[in-house]
Structure formats: C-alpha cells, structure tokens
Design a protein around this motif. Structure first.
Motif, PDB file in Angstrom:
ATOM      1  N   THR A  67      -3.367 -18.092   1.016  1.00 48.02           N
ATOM      2  CA  THR A  67      -2.428 -17.700  -0.060  1.00 48.02           C
ATOM      3  C   THR A  67      -3.074 -16.289  -0.936  1.00 48.02           C
ATOM      4  O   THR A  67      -3.950 -16.050  -0.864  1.00 48.02           O
ATOM      5  CB  THR A  67      -2.698 -19.223  -0.927  1.00 48.02           C
ATOM      6  OG1 THR A  67      -4.577 -18.964  -1.195  1.00 48.02           O
ATOM      7  CG2 THR A  67      -2.469 -20.291  -0.129  1.00 48.02           C
ATOM      8  N   ASN A  68      -2.628 -16.568  -2.131  1.00 43.68           N
ATOM      9  CA  ASN A  68      -2.287 -15.113  -2.811  1.00 43.68           C
ATOM     10  C   ASN A  68      -3.639 -15.160  -3.450  1.00 43.68           C
ATOM     11  O   ASN A  68      -4.853 -16.389  -3.800  1.00 43.68           O
ATOM     12  CB  ASN A  68      -2.128 -15.328  -3.981  1.00 43.68           C
ATOM     13  CG  ASN A  68      -0.511 -15.435  -4.093  1.00 43.68           C
ATOM     14  OD1 ASN A  68       0.875 -14.788  -2.313  1.00 43.68           O
ATOM     15  ND2 ASN A  68       1.154 -15.132  -5.167  1.00 43.68           N
ATOM     16  N   GLU A  69      -4.310 -13.857  -3.564  1.00 39.61           N
ATOM     17  CA  GLU A  69      -5.763 -13.784  -4.176  1.00 39.61           C
ATOM     18  C   GLU A  69      -5.710 -12.857  -5.219  1.00 39.61           C
ATOM     19  O   GLU A  69      -5.141 -12.230  -5.453  1.00 39.61           O
ATOM     20  CB  GLU A  69      -7.031 -13.137  -3.115  1.00 39.61           C
ATOM     21  CG  GLU A  69      -7.031 -14.052  -1.834  1.00 39.61           C
ATOM     22  CD  GLU A  69      -7.836 -12.971  -0.884  1.00 39.61           C
ATOM     23  OE1 GLU A  69      -8.640 -13.414   0.296  1.00 39.61           O
ATOM     24  OE2 GLU A  69      -8.237 -12.045  -1.273  1.00 39.61           O
ATOM     25  N   GLN A  70      -6.823 -13.593  -6.784  1.00 38.28           N
ATOM     26  CA  GLN A  70      -6.995 -12.126  -7.494  1.00 38.28           C
ATOM     27  C   GLN A  70      -7.465 -11.365  -7.124  1.00 38.28           C
ATOM     28  O   GLN A  70      -8.475 -11.677  -7.184  1.00 38.28           O
ATOM     29  CB  GLN A  70      -7.392 -13.131  -8.796  1.00 38.28           C
ATOM     30  CG  GLN A  70      -6.995 -12.291 -10.164  1.00 38.28           C
ATOM     31  CD  GLN A  70      -6.711 -12.986 -11.433  1.00 38.28           C
ATOM     32  OE1 GLN A  70      -7.330 -14.311 -11.289  1.00 38.28           O
ATOM     33  NE2 GLN A  70      -5.563 -12.562 -11.787  1.00 38.28           N
ATOM     34  N   TRP A  71      -7.591 -10.142  -7.700  1.00 36.01           N
ATOM     35  CA  TRP A  71      -8.231  -9.126  -7.167  1.00 36.01           C
ATOM     36  C   TRP A  71      -7.569  -8.204  -8.680  1.00 36.01           C
ATOM     37  O   TRP A  71      -7.105  -8.455  -9.517  1.00 36.01           O
ATOM     38  CB  TRP A  71      -7.187  -8.069  -6.182  1.00 36.01           C
ATOM     39  CG  TRP A  71      -7.341  -8.465  -5.053  1.00 36.01           C
ATOM     40  CD1 TRP A  71      -7.482 -10.010  -4.298  1.00 36.01           C
ATOM     41  CD2 TRP A  71      -8.021  -7.468  -3.825  1.00 36.01           C
ATOM     42  NE1 TRP A  71      -7.890  -9.506  -2.840  1.00 36.01           N
ATOM     43  CE2 TRP A  71      -8.530  -8.754  -2.204  1.00 36.01           C
ATOM     44  CE3 TRP A  71      -8.742  -6.847  -3.775  1.00 36.01           C
ATOM     45  CZ2 TRP A  71      -9.063  -8.297  -1.785  1.00 36.01           C
ATOM     46  CZ3 TRP A  71      -9.252  -6.148  -2.235  1.00 36.01           C
ATOM     47  CH2 TRP A  71      -9.437  -6.884  -1.439  1.00 36.01           C
ATOM     48  N   GLN A  72      -8.621  -7.144  -8.475  1.00 36.38           N
ATOM     49  CA  GLN A  72      -8.670  -6.148 -10.042  1.00 36.38           C
ATOM     50  C   GLN A  72      -9.161  -4.808  -9.081  1.00 36.38           C
ATOM     51  O   GLN A  72      -9.206  -4.360  -8.365  1.00 36.38           O
ATOM     52  CB  GLN A  72     -10.046  -6.239 -10.599  1.00 36.38           C
ATOM     53  CG  GLN A  72     -10.082  -7.705 -11.703  1.00 36.38           C
ATOM     54  CD  GLN A  72     -10.851  -7.574 -12.309  1.00 36.38           C
ATOM     55  OE1 GLN A  72     -12.156  -6.466 -11.961  1.00 36.38           O
ATOM     56  NE2 GLN A  72     -11.245  -8.947 -13.815  1.00 36.38           N
ATOM     57  N   MET A  73      -8.158  -4.057 -10.289  1.00 32.35           N
ATOM     58  CA  MET A  73      -7.925  -2.397  -9.852  1.00 32.35           C
ATOM     59  C   MET A  73      -9.053  -1.662 -11.346  1.00 32.35           C
ATOM     60  O   MET A  73      -8.113  -1.797 -12.719  1.00 32.35           O
ATOM     61  CB  MET A  73      -6.943  -2.270 -10.084  1.00 32.35           C
ATOM     62  CG  MET A  73      -6.431  -0.091  -9.733  1.00 32.35           C
ATOM     63  SD  MET A  73      -4.938   0.401  -9.386  1.00 32.35           S
ATOM     64  CE  MET A  73      -4.688  -0.082  -8.055  1.00 32.35           C
ATOM     65  N   ASN A  74      -9.686  -1.266 -11.337  1.00 28.40           N
ATOM     66  CA  ASN A  74     -10.368  -0.770 -12.849  1.00 28.40           C
ATOM     67  C   ASN A  74     -10.352   1.173 -12.265  1.00 28.40           C
ATOM     68  O   ASN A  74     -10.445   1.748 -11.450  1.00 28.40           O
ATOM     69  CB  ASN A  74     -11.939  -1.320 -12.946  1.00 28.40           C
ATOM     70  CG  ASN A  74     -11.793  -2.755 -12.755  1.00 28.40           C
ATOM     71  OD1 ASN A  74     -10.968  -3.486 -13.436  1.00 28.40           O
ATOM     72  ND2 ASN A  74     -13.280  -2.770 -12.078  1.00 28.40           N
ATOM     73  N   ILE A  75      -9.613   1.503 -13.477  1.00 31.72           N
ATOM     74  CA  ILE A  75      -9.757   2.990 -13.544  1.00 31.72           C
ATOM     75  C   ILE A  75     -10.188   3.440 -14.433  1.00 31.72           C
ATOM     76  O   ILE A  75     -10.283   2.389 -15.616  1.00 31.72           O
ATOM     77  CB  ILE A  75      -8.131   3.178 -13.218  1.00 31.72           C
ATOM     78  CG1 ILE A  75      -7.433   3.190 -14.709  1.00 31.72           C
ATOM     79  CG2 ILE A  75      -7.485   3.492 -11.865  1.00 31.72           C
ATOM     80  CD1 ILE A  75      -5.520   3.785 -14.193  1.00 31.72           C
TER      81      ILE A  75
END
Length: 167
Positions: A67-75
């Motif tokens: 199923t969907n997974e929560q990810w993060q993008m940091n810049i």
C-alpha cells in the motif's frame, strides 16, 4: 561522482555526508524545506518535486506491491549558496515496495556526491547502501541501472554544487 571505493572510503563518506547535510540545514540561507508525500504502488510512474530558490529536486519512480508508504523529501541550500542538498527517504527505515525504476534529478546545480540505499537508518539500524552497479550518477541525476537494480530503495542523498557568479 560516486562515493570513494573501499571500506574506509565508504566509512568516511558515511560520516561526512550526514554531517554536511545537517550543517546545510542548520545554516541555510533560505529555510530548508521538508515535505511528506506518499509513494504509491501500482506500476504507474509518479513524480514529486520541491524547489528552494533557484534549485529543484524531483523524485520520479514506479513501484509495485503493498500500500502507500509515507516518504519525505528534504532540501536545503548552504549559507554561502555553494551547495544544494536533496534527500528522499522513508522515515520508517525500510521500504516494502518493489521499485521497478527510480530517478532523482536536481536543477540549478551539478551533483558532487550521491548515494542510494536499500535501508535507511532508524531505531539502531544502519543505512545499507545499494551496490555501486545498481545505480548511476550523472551531473544532474541519480537513477536505477536497468538490469542491475535489485528493486529495493529506501533512501537517496544528493549534494550538488551550485553555479558561482564570479565578480
């Protein structure tokens, strides 16, 4: 450019890059940006982008299973505006999705260092890097290598040099 070869070279990069990314975030000229997004299975190609000033990071992927997974993008951008960093990762550590492809692209800067991981460090676990033959790095992208990538991805880290205006 990839990380230096050998165990001692990997250890050095493993120690320096997270420290550099923390410094970038702490000393950012513009506020660093962190955004949550869902990585969705189903085999379709999806993209997620974030921009900070003149710089953009885009993560494009296709995944199957679960199923969907929560990810993060940091810049972030360094105070002297010489480095742009982008990390894409699953905060829970290991992704259970089967990635058929991935690509992270930066605009406005050229990649100085990049690494991809099958597992992200959480709860006492260590980052587990992909084998060098599983992915490729160009001046502006980090992507899977067709036929070599083993379908596991949990983290990507990029540090890119920004263009310099000479006086």
């Amino acid at each position: 450019m990839a990380a230096p070869g050998g165990r001692s070279g990997r250890w050095l990069w493993a120690a320096l890059v997270p420290a550099a990314l923390l410094c970038l975030a702490a000393r950012a000229a513009e506020e660093p940006s962190t955004a949550d997004f869902d990585v969705r299975p189903g085999g379709e190609v999806h993209s997620f982008s974030r921009s900070l000033g003149d710089y953009t990071c885009t993560f494009t992927y296709s995944a199957q299973g679960g199923t969907n997974e929560q990810w993060q993008m940091n810049i972030g951008v360094s105070e002297d505006n010489l480095l742009f960093s982008c990390s894409v990762w699953r905060p829970q550590g290991k992704s259970y999705l089967f990635f058929t492809q991935f690509k992270a692209e930066v605009k406005g800067a050229k990649i100085e260092y990049a690494m991809a991981y099958s597992q992200a460090a959480v709860g006492g676990q260590s980052d587990i890097p992909l084998k060098q033959e599983e992915f490729e790095i160009t001046e502006t992208t980090v992507s899977h290598r067709e036929g070599k990538f083993r379908f596991e991805l949990s983290k990507l880290m990029i540090v890119a040099k920004t263009p310099r205006d000479e006086l």
